[in-house]
Design a protein around this motif. Structure first.
Motif, PDB file in Angstrom:
ATOM      1  N   VAL A  72       0.832  -1.200   0.000  1.00 39.15           N
ATOM      2  CA  VAL A  72       0.000   0.000   0.000  1.00 39.15           C
ATOM      3  C   VAL A  72       0.868   1.251   0.000  1.00 39.15           C
ATOM      4  N   ALA A  73       1.954   1.237   0.783  1.00 41.23           N
ATOM      5  CA  ALA A  73       2.804   2.418   0.888  1.00 41.23           C
ATOM      6  C   ALA A  73       3.638   2.647  -0.369  1.00 41.23           C
ATOM      7  N   ALA A  74       4.055   1.586  -1.013  1.00 40.44           N
ATOM      8  CA  ALA A  74       5.004   1.720  -2.119  1.00 40.44           C
ATOM      9  C   ALA A  74       4.347   1.775  -3.491  1.00 40.44           C
ATOM     10  N   SER A  75       3.058   1.486  -3.566  1.00 37.08           N
ATOM     11  CA  SER A  75       2.395   1.439  -4.859  1.00 37.08           C
ATOM     12  C   SER A  75       2.264   2.828  -5.460  1.00 37.08           C
ATOM     13  N   PRO A  76       2.165   2.936  -6.782  1.00 32.32           N
ATOM     14  CA  PRO A  76       1.987   4.237  -7.417  1.00 32.32           C
ATOM     15  C   PRO A  76       0.718   4.895  -6.906  1.00 32.32           C
ATOM     16  N   ARG A  77       0.804   6.202  -6.687  1.00 35.61           N
ATOM     17  CA  ARG A  77      -0.360   6.927  -6.201  1.00 35.61           C
ATOM     18  C   ARG A  77      -1.452   6.967  -7.273  1.00 35.61           C
ATOM     19  N   GLN A  78      -2.687   6.761  -6.843  1.00 34.30           N
ATOM     20  CA  GLN A  78      -3.800   6.793  -7.781  1.00 34.30           C
ATOM     21  C   GLN A  78      -4.840   7.776  -7.274  1.00 34.30           C
ATOM     22  N   HIS A  79      -5.192   8.751  -8.113  1.00 34.96           N
ATOM     23  CA  HIS A  79      -6.189   9.731  -7.724  1.00 34.96           C
ATOM     24  C   HIS A  79      -7.572   9.106  -7.782  1.00 34.96           C
ATOM     25  N   ARG A  80      -8.419   9.462  -6.830  1.00 29.02           N
ATOM     26  CA  ARG A  80      -9.747   8.882  -6.746  1.00 29.02           C
ATOM     27  C   ARG A  80     -10.760   9.648  -7.595  1.00 29.02           C
ATOM     28  N   CYS A  81     -10.436  10.880  -7.930  1.00 24.59           N
ATOM     29  CA  CYS A  81     -11.399  11.667  -8.683  1.00 24.59           C
ATOM     30  C   CYS A  81     -10.991  11.716 -10.153  1.00 24.59           C
ATOM     31  N   SER A  82     -11.875  12.191 -10.982  1.00 25.99           N
ATOM     32  CA  SER A  82     -11.615  12.249 -12.404  1.00 25.99           C
ATOM     33  C   SER A  82     -10.518  13.248 -12.703  1.00 25.99           C
ATOM     34  N   ARG A  83      -9.445  12.806 -13.324  1.00 25.58           N
ATOM     35  CA  ARG A  83      -8.337  13.713 -13.650  1.00 25.58           C
ATOM     36  C   ARG A  83      -8.802  14.807 -14.610  1.00 25.58           C
ATOM     37  N   LYS A  84      -9.598  14.422 -15.623  1.00 25.82           N
ATOM     38  CA  LYS A  84     -10.047  15.393 -16.607  1.00 25.82           C
ATOM     39  C   LYS A  84     -10.931  16.459 -15.967  1.00 25.82           C
ATOM     40  N   VAL A 120       5.224  -3.027  -8.373  1.00 24.43           N
ATOM     41  CA  VAL A 120       6.374  -2.961  -7.459  1.00 24.43           C
ATOM     42  C   VAL A 120       7.409  -4.011  -7.839  1.00 24.43           C
ATOM     43  N   VAL A 121       6.949  -5.221  -8.122  1.00 25.95           N
ATOM     44  CA  VAL A 121       7.876  -6.298  -8.485  1.00 25.95           C
ATOM     45  C   VAL A 121       8.613  -5.966  -9.775  1.00 25.95           C
ATOM     46  N   ALA A 122       7.890  -5.379 -10.743  1.00 29.05           N
ATOM     47  CA  ALA A 122       8.502  -5.039 -12.032  1.00 29.05           C
ATOM     48  C   ALA A 122       9.246  -3.721 -11.991  1.00 29.05           C
ATOM     49  N   ASP A 123       9.188  -3.024 -10.834  1.00 30.46           N
ATOM     50  CA  ASP A 123       9.851  -1.717 -10.695  1.00 30.46           C
ATOM     51  C   ASP A 123       9.373  -0.770 -11.796  1.00 30.46           C
ATOM     52  N   ALA A 124       8.059  -0.694 -11.966  1.00 26.67           N
ATOM     53  CA  ALA A 124       7.458   0.108 -13.031  1.00 26.67           C
ATOM     54  C   ALA A 124       7.616   1.598 -12.743  1.00 26.67           C
ATOM     55  N   PRO A 125       7.456   2.442 -13.774  1.00 23.77           N
ATOM     56  CA  PRO A 125       7.505   3.895 -13.568  1.00 23.77           C
ATOM     57  C   PRO A 125       6.449   4.335 -12.558  1.00 23.77           C
ATOM     58  N   GLY A 126       6.800   5.269 -11.709  1.00 22.90           N
ATOM     59  CA  GLY A 126       5.888   5.741 -10.677  1.00 22.90           C
ATOM     60  C   GLY A 126       6.076   5.065  -9.342  1.00 22.90           C
ATOM     61  N   VAL A 127       6.790   3.950  -9.322  1.00 20.23           N
ATOM     62  CA  VAL A 127       7.067   3.262  -8.069  1.00 20.23           C
ATOM     63  C   VAL A 127       8.311   3.883  -7.435  1.00 20.23           C
ATOM     64  N   PRO A 128       8.276   4.205  -6.144  1.00 16.20           N
ATOM     65  CA  PRO A 128       9.442   4.808  -5.487  1.00 16.20           C
ATOM     66  C   PRO A 128      10.701   3.960  -5.647  1.00 16.20           C
ATOM     67  N   ALA A 129      11.828   4.623  -5.762  1.00 15.76           N
ATOM     68  CA  ALA A 129      13.101   3.918  -5.925  1.00 15.76           C
ATOM     69  C   ALA A 129      13.353   2.988  -4.740  1.00 15.76           C
ATOM     70  N   GLY A 130      13.800   1.786  -5.023  1.00 14.29           N
ATOM     71  CA  GLY A 130      14.108   0.824  -3.971  1.00 14.29           C
ATOM     72  C   GLY A 130      12.907   0.082  -3.435  1.00 14.29           C
ATOM     73  N   ALA A 131      11.728   0.311  -4.013  1.00 18.07           N
ATOM     74  CA  ALA A 131      10.520  -0.333  -3.482  1.00 18.07           C
ATOM     75  C   ALA A 131      10.579  -1.852  -3.647  1.00 18.07           C
ATOM     76  N   ARG A 132      11.113  -2.313  -4.778  1.00 21.48           N
ATOM     77  CA  ARG A 132      11.168  -3.757  -4.990  1.00 21.48           C
ATOM     78  C   ARG A 132      12.074  -4.416  -3.970  1.00 21.48           C
ATOM     79  N   ARG A 133      13.215  -3.762  -3.679  1.00 18.68           N
ATOM     80  CA  ARG A 133      14.114  -4.309  -2.664  1.00 18.68           C
ATOM     81  C   ARG A 133      13.430  -4.314  -1.291  1.00 18.68           C
ATOM     82  N   GLY A 134      12.693  -3.249  -1.022  1.00 19.31           N
ATOM     83  CA  GLY A 134      11.985  -3.168   0.253  1.00 19.31           C
ATOM     84  C   GLY A 134      10.919  -4.234   0.398  1.00 19.31           C
ATOM     85  N   LEU A 135      10.211  -4.499  -0.703  1.00 21.06           N
ATOM     86  CA  LEU A 135       9.183  -5.541  -0.663  1.00 21.06           C
ATOM     87  C   LEU A 135       9.836  -6.910  -0.445  1.00 21.06           C
TER      88      LEU A 135
END
Length: 414
Positions: free
Chosen positions: A9-21, A391-406
């Motif tokens: 939950v802490a390391a996942s990319p942030r997702q906005h709950r409201c409509s971006r547009k 997080v496992v794939a170290d995708a864009p938007g994931v904080p640096a080092g998150a995969r190692r932390g997981l």
């Protein structure tokens, strides 16, 4: 499992709950209004920009008494919006009760099976593997509960997720208390574990979101301490139950069934007194008047500085029929309370609908009148798996080092 779930939950990319547009359109309109108005500081300048999007109808006439009352309340609100983010002692006591009740229940549910295992195995004629399965069932259910708890608190709210966990805390021990077979005992422990896992995610999240910065660490820490005290309480209670001598159906039914069931009562009582997390409500609100009002009422119950005065001012304005156009200036300064400040910004972006008349509220631009967002639990659960994959794939938007932390969290959990 709780550690892994919390880390995701802490390391996942942030997702906005409201409509971006919709949000982008609203902010663009605010900037357009600002460009046509003199520069001003704080939220008042944004209010001027928002007012540029309102209608040009004149304000409703007011009596001199109404204007004086509104002016006095406006002045008092500006003087009382200070920098104090502390919480009233009554609210702190209530949140401490929530933390202790949920933590104790966590520890009691996990620790109550130890003393009951021998007599349970004898009465139900369990093999060694079956006995081990009953013990491990709670942990296995907790793995599922962690995932479900994250989905529940995303879809239904933090407080409601804890309430759903309490249902499992009641059903699981009840099944175990009346168990007549291995399958029934295992099912009770699995359901009990679902409650443990869901509460282990939702309860700390709720505490961290509703508490002020000055007491947030102490509240979350009290939850962790209460878990350890729950194990101790289970051991003491089990010893006392054994000291009572032979009991109808066997002592294990009281140790592993009745004790956790009774321990769920304090949490049920506390849940009737605490509001939903205002942060979660605001993440779902969009431009919905009901959700914005609900969030402000929750802040008032939590003793957030400035929330009560905003409610009083809104009631005063609405008693006069509301405003026919978006106000050019706010009646309050920007609050230093983080929750109230967040509400101010979102209320402003929505066009200050709680201050408007019914006709003006309906006439707001489409981007401001955005409907509340809703997420189904199954989609939130799928989102959790997507976040884990990210997080496992170290995708864009994931904080640096998150995969190692997981990976470290998984090793520590094992």
């Amino acid at each position: 499992s709780s550690l892994v779930a919390a880390f995701v939950v802490a390391a996942s990319p942030r997702q906005h709950r409201c409509s971006r547009k919709a949000m982008a359109a609203a902010l663009a309109a605010v900037e357009e209004g600002l460009a046509a108005s003199p520069p001003r500081s704080d939220l008042g300048s944004l209010a001027t920009g928002v007012a540029g999007m309102g209608g040009t109808d004149s304000m409703k006439s007011k009596t001199s008494a109404e204007e004086e009352e509104e002016a006095q309340l406006r002045l008092r609100m500006k003087s009382e919006d200070g920098t104090d983010q502390g919480m009233p002692p009554k609210v702190i006591a209530l949140l401490i009760s929530f933390a202790i009740a949920s933590g104790l229940l966590f520890g009691i549910d996990l620790g109550s099976i130890g003393a009951a295992l021998n007599t349970l195995s004898t009465d139900l004629a369990l093999s060694k593997v079956q006995a081990e399965s009953v013990v491990a069932g709670c942990k296995g259910g907790a793995i599922v509960g962690c995932l479900l708890g994250g989905a529940w608190m995303t879809a239904y709210g933090r407080r409601r997720a804890v309430s759903m966990a309490v249902v499992a805390f009641v059903v699981g021990p009840t099944l175990l208390a009346v168990a007549r077979s291995f399958e029934m005992a295992l099912l009770g422990r699995l359901i009990n574990g679902v409650g443990v896992g869901a509460a282990s995610v939702a309860a700390p999240c709720y505490l961290s979101e509703v508490s002020s910065p000055s007491c947030r660490g102490a509240l979350v820490a009290s939850y962790e301490v209460a878990i350890a005290l729950g194990f101790l309480t289970a051991s003491i209670a089990n010893t006392l139950i054994e000291g009572l001598g032979p009991l109808p159906g066997g002592a294990w039914r009281y140790q592993a069934g009745v004790l956790p069931l009774v321990a769920s009562v304090p949490l049920m009582l506390v849940l009737t007194q605490v509001p939903e997390s205002p942060r979660w409500v605001l993440s779902r609100a969009g431009g919905d008047v009901g959700m914005l009002r609900r969030a402000l009422e929750a802040m008032r119950k939590l003793g957030c500085v400035g929330a009560n005065d905003r409610i009083k001012y809104i009631k005063l304005v609405q008693s006069q029929g509301g405003k026919d156009e978006i106000p050019a200036a706010l009646p309050w300064h920007q609050s230093d309370n983080d929750l109230v400040g967040l509400w101010d910004r979102l209320h402003l972006q929505a066009g200050l609908p709680l201050l408007l008349s019914a006709a003006a509220e309906r006439a707001r631009p489409h981007g401001m009148a955005e409907a509340p967002s809703r997420t189904k639990a199954r989609y939130a659960l799928l989102g959790t798996f997507r976040n884990v994959s990210a997080v496992v794939a170290d995708a864009p938007g994931v904080p640096a080092g998150a995969r190692r932390g997981l990976g470290l969290a998984v090793v520590l959990a094992i």
